[in-house]
Design an enzyme around this catalytic site. Sequence first.
Site, short mmCIF file in Angstrom:
data_model
loop_
_atom_site.label_atom_id
_atom_site.label_comp_id
_atom_site.label_asym_id
_atom_site.label_seq_id
_atom_site.Cartn_x
_atom_site.Cartn_y
_atom_site.Cartn_z
N PHE A 96 -25.06 28.44 39.49
CA PHE A 96 -24.77 27.34 38.56
C PHE A 96 -24.23 27.88 37.24
CE2 PHE A 96 -25.92 23.17 36.48
CZ PHE A 96 -25.19 22.38 37.38
N ALA A 99 -20.19 28.93 35.39
CA ALA A 99 -19.01 28.16 35.01
C ALA A 99 -18.53 27.27 36.16
CB ALA A 99 -17.90 29.12 34.57
N LYS A 119 -15.10 35.37 46.21
CA LYS A 119 -14.18 36.21 46.99
C LYS A 119 -14.86 37.35 47.74
CE LYS A 119 -12.27 36.86 42.99
NZ LYS A 119 -12.36 35.69 42.15
N GLU A 177 -10.36 27.60 49.35
CA GLU A 177 -9.13 27.56 48.55
C GLU A 177 -9.32 28.18 47.17
OE1 GLU A 177 -5.84 26.05 49.22
OE2 GLU A 177 -5.57 27.36 47.49
N GLY A 182 -11.99 35.37 25.46
CA GLY A 182 -12.68 35.01 26.69
C GLY A 182 -11.80 35.03 27.93
N GLU A 224 -13.17 39.99 30.77
CA GLU A 224 -14.60 40.32 30.75
C GLU A 224 -14.84 41.55 29.86
OE1 GLU A 224 -16.89 39.04 33.35
OE2 GLU A 224 -15.37 37.68 34.14
N LYS A 232 -7.89 38.84 46.54
CA LYS A 232 -7.23 37.58 46.85
C LYS A 232 -6.16 37.79 47.92
CE LYS A 232 -8.24 35.69 42.32
NZ LYS A 232 -7.81 35.62 40.92
N GLY A 271 -10.91 29.08 35.35
CA GLY A 271 -11.42 28.01 34.49
C GLY A 271 -12.42 27.20 35.28
#
Lengths: 170, 331
Positions: B11, B13, B121, B145, B203, B206, B221, B313
């Site tokens: 829980f 972002a 991922k 996705e 931001g 990291e 990816k 995001g």
Amino acid sequence: MRVSMDIELKDIPGQLLLALRPVSEFKGNLISVVHHHEKRTPRGTIPVNVVFETKPDNLNSIISSLEDSDIGIARIDEKRYFEHGAVILIGHIVHTDIQDTIDTIDNTGYAEVVDLNLSMPKIKKPSSASLKIDAVSKEHLASAIELLKEIAKKKDLLVIEPIKSELGAV
Amino acid sequence: MKTIRLSIIGFGAVGQGVAKVILDKQVYLEKIGIDFKVVAIADSRTAVIDEDGVDLAAVISRKKTEGTVGSEKLTGLEIIETIDHELVVETTPTNIVTGGAGLGNMFMAFKHGRDLVTSNKGPLAMKYGELIAAAEASGSKFLFEATVGGAMPVLNLARDVLAGNKITNVEGIFNGTCNYILTRMMEEHAPYEQMLAEAQELGYAETDPTYDVEGIDTACKLVILANCVFGMNATHEDVTVTGITKITPEALMLAQNDGYVIKLIGEVNDSRINVAPKLVPIDHPLAVGGSLNVASMQTDLSGPITVTGRGAGSIETASAILSDMISIYRD
Ligand SMILES: NC(=O)c1ccc[n+]([C@@H]2O[C@H](COP(=O)([O-])OP(=O)(O)OC[C@H]3O[C@@H](n4cnc5c(N)ncnc54)[C@H](OP(=O)(O)O)[C@@H]3O)[C@@H](O)[C@H]2O)c1
């Protein structure tokens, strides 16, 4: 490489076939044939323009084969370098003998470094260079860049090459 | 109305983003006849469970003020194992060395025949084949996705919209952090270190940026893309990777003078999976700036198809998860 050749054919049947046979025999790829029937030469021959792709090594064999068949060659125009590419190098470019890097490409016979821009910010800091490479075909450009990457690996240089769709290899 | 009971495991972002979009899209979801009822939420230490549906707004606000989602001590894995529900939304942190909690969560979900949608991922980049097999064996639906391009549709585009096309090559920018740093280096003629610091401050990067700037994130990816779209069975060890840490402002200038920008490009086709900085012509569709992601697919029937969008995001990534959730349960 792509070759444009003006040849002269005697006005008897079978001459064109005779003229085109060496091209296919030496694995050339015929692109166009333009017959200038209306422009008969003073010698009574018919001028024909033939354009084909061939490996540079085979051009001489094609020419001598045409000569053997007694076909007159009025003009040969070889446009050697058809493809242009750019790459960026980053690292200790000068210290690792840039001349040697360029020579390796130039010595391939199918590609050449035609432009070099070097930017050296500070002593001991990595420098950056842009290289323009001309090559006989897209495939040759791609192999020249592969070769450059091999050399760069040994010299610990980073090669930034164009994206694949730009190199046209897709 | 079809009620789908789901858990949100992780829980942060993205997990909170999922809760928010479920709340925001109530009316729309009602219209298409799906009621997503969240029956359990877990973070790394606590859980909240309610068969009648967790009060999402209250949990979001509690997480913000107290740092925990609830007072139950059940782990995510135990929730998946013991609570009756149809769908697991897996949004725990990516770990590409061990697979993290996500790997066990996914296998547990499939063991119990639950469907699973994820943005994580790690497990997919490590054990794609095994996960797909486990999902198939139990008849679980498994969509991911959000793992590839955040909000930018790539996997579903290739699978659904472009169905019938053979995709021969995919090239693109799959990491917003790298794109941001390179774009800013070019704009400011500034060195890498300075623009990395700026990205961290805002931001976009990291504290430990290795995973992004060394190209590892892009590599993961690509592995998922290679497996899902090209039917390979690759892991991230099959990818040749060069990151952006050696790029100089001078190189960006020289490239610009020749009509190019430098981007960290991921490339997949039948013969290779590669991540490296590449020259992109300034007017090419892949030359997107800022922190955008972009992907260009070469197809046999449609030619090149290019999509661009936000690769990360909270809400953006949650949107990809919601879209997967809807596509599983819509008739
Ligand atoms: N952020 C993005 O834009 C984005 C985009 C695409 C994909 N992703 C992927 O989506 C996933 C989530 O990203 P995020 O940004 O939301 O990360 P995050 O903000 O760090 O949140 C991770 C959440 O997982 C929880 N967690 C950690 N270990 C757990 C465990 N064993 N069981 C249950 N919960 C656990 C954490 O708990 P605590 O709150 O207690 O620490 C936290 O709530 C990652 O795999 C990431 O790679 C993120």
